[in-house]
Design a protein around this motif. Structure first.
Motif, mmCIF file in Angstrom:
data_model
loop_
_atom_site.group_PDB
_atom_site.id
_atom_site.type_symbol
_atom_site.label_atom_id
_atom_site.label_comp_id
_atom_site.label_asym_id
_atom_site.label_seq_id
_atom_site.Cartn_x
_atom_site.Cartn_y
_atom_site.Cartn_z
ATOM 1 N N PHE A 109 -18.670 -29.882 -27.138
ATOM 2 C CA PHE A 109 -17.964 -28.974 -26.231
ATOM 3 C C PHE A 109 -16.658 -28.510 -26.847
ATOM 4 N N ILE A 110 -16.126 -27.415 -26.302
ATOM 5 C CA ILE A 110 -14.883 -26.814 -26.785
ATOM 6 C C ILE A 110 -13.884 -26.761 -25.642
ATOM 7 N N LYS A 111 -12.627 -27.005 -25.957
ATOM 8 C CA LYS A 111 -11.571 -26.768 -24.977
ATOM 9 C C LYS A 111 -10.285 -26.374 -25.714
ATOM 10 N N THR A 112 -9.422 -25.667 -25.008
ATOM 11 C CA THR A 112 -8.182 -25.208 -25.630
ATOM 12 C C THR A 112 -7.239 -26.386 -25.864
ATOM 13 N N THR A 113 -6.502 -26.325 -26.964
ATOM 14 C CA THR A 113 -5.510 -27.340 -27.310
ATOM 15 C C THR A 113 -4.262 -26.626 -27.817
ATOM 16 N N LYS A 114 -3.172 -27.360 -27.947
ATOM 17 C CA LYS A 114 -1.923 -26.767 -28.402
ATOM 18 C C LYS A 114 -1.723 -27.039 -29.888
ATOM 19 N N PRO A 115 -1.503 -25.989 -30.689
ATOM 20 C CA PRO A 115 -1.298 -26.201 -32.126
ATOM 21 C C PRO A 115 0.063 -26.808 -32.430
ATOM 22 N N TYR A 116 0.158 -27.426 -33.610
ATOM 23 C CA TYR A 116 1.431 -27.983 -34.066
ATOM 24 C C TYR A 116 2.254 -26.892 -34.744
ATOM 25 N N ASN A 117 3.515 -27.172 -34.980
ATOM 26 C CA ASN A 117 4.406 -26.286 -35.731
ATOM 27 C C ASN A 117 4.420 -24.862 -35.185
ATOM 28 N N TYR A 124 0.563 -18.048 -29.678
ATOM 29 C CA TYR A 124 -0.333 -18.991 -30.338
ATOM 30 C C TYR A 124 -1.438 -19.436 -29.384
ATOM 31 N N ASN A 125 -2.625 -19.568 -29.969
ATOM 32 C CA ASN A 125 -3.794 -20.052 -29.224
ATOM 33 C C ASN A 125 -4.621 -20.938 -30.142
ATOM 34 N N GLN A 126 -5.294 -21.908 -29.552
ATOM 35 C CA GLN A 126 -6.084 -22.844 -30.353
ATOM 36 C C GLN A 126 -7.208 -23.421 -29.501
ATOM 37 N N ALA A 127 -8.328 -23.702 -30.151
ATOM 38 C CA ALA A 127 -9.456 -24.351 -29.475
ATOM 39 C C ALA A 127 -10.019 -25.427 -30.397
ATOM 40 N N THR A 128 -10.396 -26.549 -29.805
ATOM 41 C CA THR A 128 -10.898 -27.698 -30.564
ATOM 42 C C THR A 128 -12.308 -28.040 -30.133
ATOM 43 N N LEU A 129 -13.133 -28.374 -31.106
ATOM 44 C CA LEU A 129 -14.514 -28.804 -30.833
ATOM 45 C C LEU A 129 -14.553 -30.327 -30.803
ATOM 46 N N ILE A 142 -10.425 -28.741 -35.112
ATOM 47 C CA ILE A 142 -9.942 -27.441 -34.652
ATOM 48 C C ILE A 142 -10.828 -26.356 -35.265
ATOM 49 N N ILE A 143 -11.449 -25.546 -34.426
ATOM 50 C CA ILE A 143 -12.354 -24.515 -34.936
ATOM 51 C C ILE A 143 -11.796 -23.102 -34.761
ATOM 52 N N TYR A 144 -10.779 -22.953 -33.920
ATOM 53 C CA TYR A 144 -10.187 -21.625 -33.709
ATOM 54 C C TYR A 144 -8.682 -21.753 -33.578
ATOM 55 N N ARG A 145 -7.991 -20.833 -34.236
ATOM 56 C CA ARG A 145 -6.534 -20.819 -34.154
ATOM 57 C C ARG A 145 -6.043 -19.398 -34.407
ATOM 58 N N SER A 146 -5.058 -18.963 -33.639
ATOM 59 C CA SER A 146 -4.423 -17.669 -33.857
ATOM 60 C C SER A 146 -2.938 -17.827 -33.561
ATOM 61 N N ILE A 147 -2.116 -17.762 -34.619
ATOM 62 C CA ILE A 147 -0.678 -17.959 -34.479
ATOM 63 C C ILE A 147 0.044 -16.745 -35.047
#
Length: 319
Positions: A109-117, A124-129, A142-147
């Protein structure tokens, strides 16, 4: 002695149980059920495609000085324009999304998470599998990130593709010079629900420049094309490509030979170039050369009017 026998029996049973569990875990990796709506784009798994991003997405002109039509042309030439999956939809996830199962006990499953730095980031947006077996999280990635760093005019992204137990990740960075690849990796979910890296490739600006040079060299050579129309009038193209900025074309039409020198080519994509040898003739002075595996093709209006209905014909690379 009796205690030893009991211990041996116990160990034997425990060992058998562990073997059975291991067999069971291995067995689950053979069946996959994935939600295609969340798999990502298959191009991410293609290393040839990844290698083409830097050369095709590099800007030749100033980022701010481009006209609207130039921006459109730059976007179309960039290999990333071929990606059809909408990764931005991961930015708006409200809850965890189940994207599939491996066997009967392993869930993904995937859910949104908060990226570091993110101290200097504006958006910023992030999603983790996550991998879950028997209701226990076994691993995550982490499979998706946009900063977006607007002050530095830089956007860093990570995109993905999931195929069965394979996870492909692509890290790119966009700035005033265009878009470059930072890293690509191929990962695999093993029988214990752990994510293992199979292959990784890191990129640098020097790598990008070397790739550009290599791709430009792939066109270097001498090419020949000839064909006759319905009136048996022959057209011949003899093309010598020293580089994309130094092309010689000898054109023979109706027995008349014309020489075009110092011609330049424009890259359309990784395997196709556009050559305007006679700007005064509009589209009749433009041809396209395309490579498909080890074969070459020539197209354009000058080719189409030789045999209407067939816009693409074989081109012989002599050397």
């Amino acid at each position: 002695m009796k205690k030893i026998i009991i211990i041996l029996c116990y160990l034997s049973i425990f060992s058998c149980k562990k073997t059975q569990e291991k067999i069971s875990i291995n067995a689950i990796s053979k069946t996959f059920e994935l939600n295609k709506a969340w798999q990502g784009d298959p191009l991410i798994s293609d290393l040839n495609f990844v290698n083409s991003i830097g050369p095709t997405c590099k800007l030749n002109d100033s980022f701010f000085g481009r006209a609207d039509n130039q921006v459109k042309d730059d976007n179309l030439k960039c290999a990333l324009s071929r990606i059809k999956f909408n990764y931005e939809k991961l930015s708006s996830l409200k809850s965890k999304i189940s994207i599939g199962n491996i066997g009967s006990s392993a869930k993904i499953f995937i859910k949104t998470t908060k990226p570091y730095n993110t101290q200097n980031a504006d958006v910023y947006n992030q999603a983790t599998l996550y991998i879950e077996i028997n209701k226990n999280i076994t691993d995550s990635i982490i499979i998706y990130r946009s900063i977006n760093f607007s002050e530095a005019l830089t956007v860093k992204e990570r995109n993905y593709f999931i195929s069965n137990d394979n996870i492909y990740l692509l890290d790119i960075a966009e700035d005033e010079s265009g878009t470059n690849v930072e890293k690509w990796s191929h990962n695999k979910i093993n029988s214990e629900g752990k994510i293992v890296r199979i292959k990784q490739k890191k990129f640098s600006l020097e790598d990008s420049e070397k790739t550009i040079q290599t791709e430009n060299n792939q066109w270097k050579g001498t090419y020949h094309f000839e064909a006759s129309n319905r009136d048996n009038v022959k057209t011949i193209f003899d093309i010598t490509i020293n580089s994309l900025n130094d092309i010689l074309i000898n054109l023979t039409e109706e027995g008349i030979k014309t020489k075009y020198s110092n011609v330049k080519a424009e890259k359309i994509d990784f395997n196709k170039i556009k050559i305007i040898y006679d700007p005064s003739s509009d589209d009749m002075g433009t041809i396209y050369v395309e490579k498909s595996y080890n074969e070459y093709y020539i197209s354009g209006n000058p080719i189409y009017f030789i045999n209407p209905g067939n816009n693409e014909m074989p081109l012989i690379k002599i050397k």
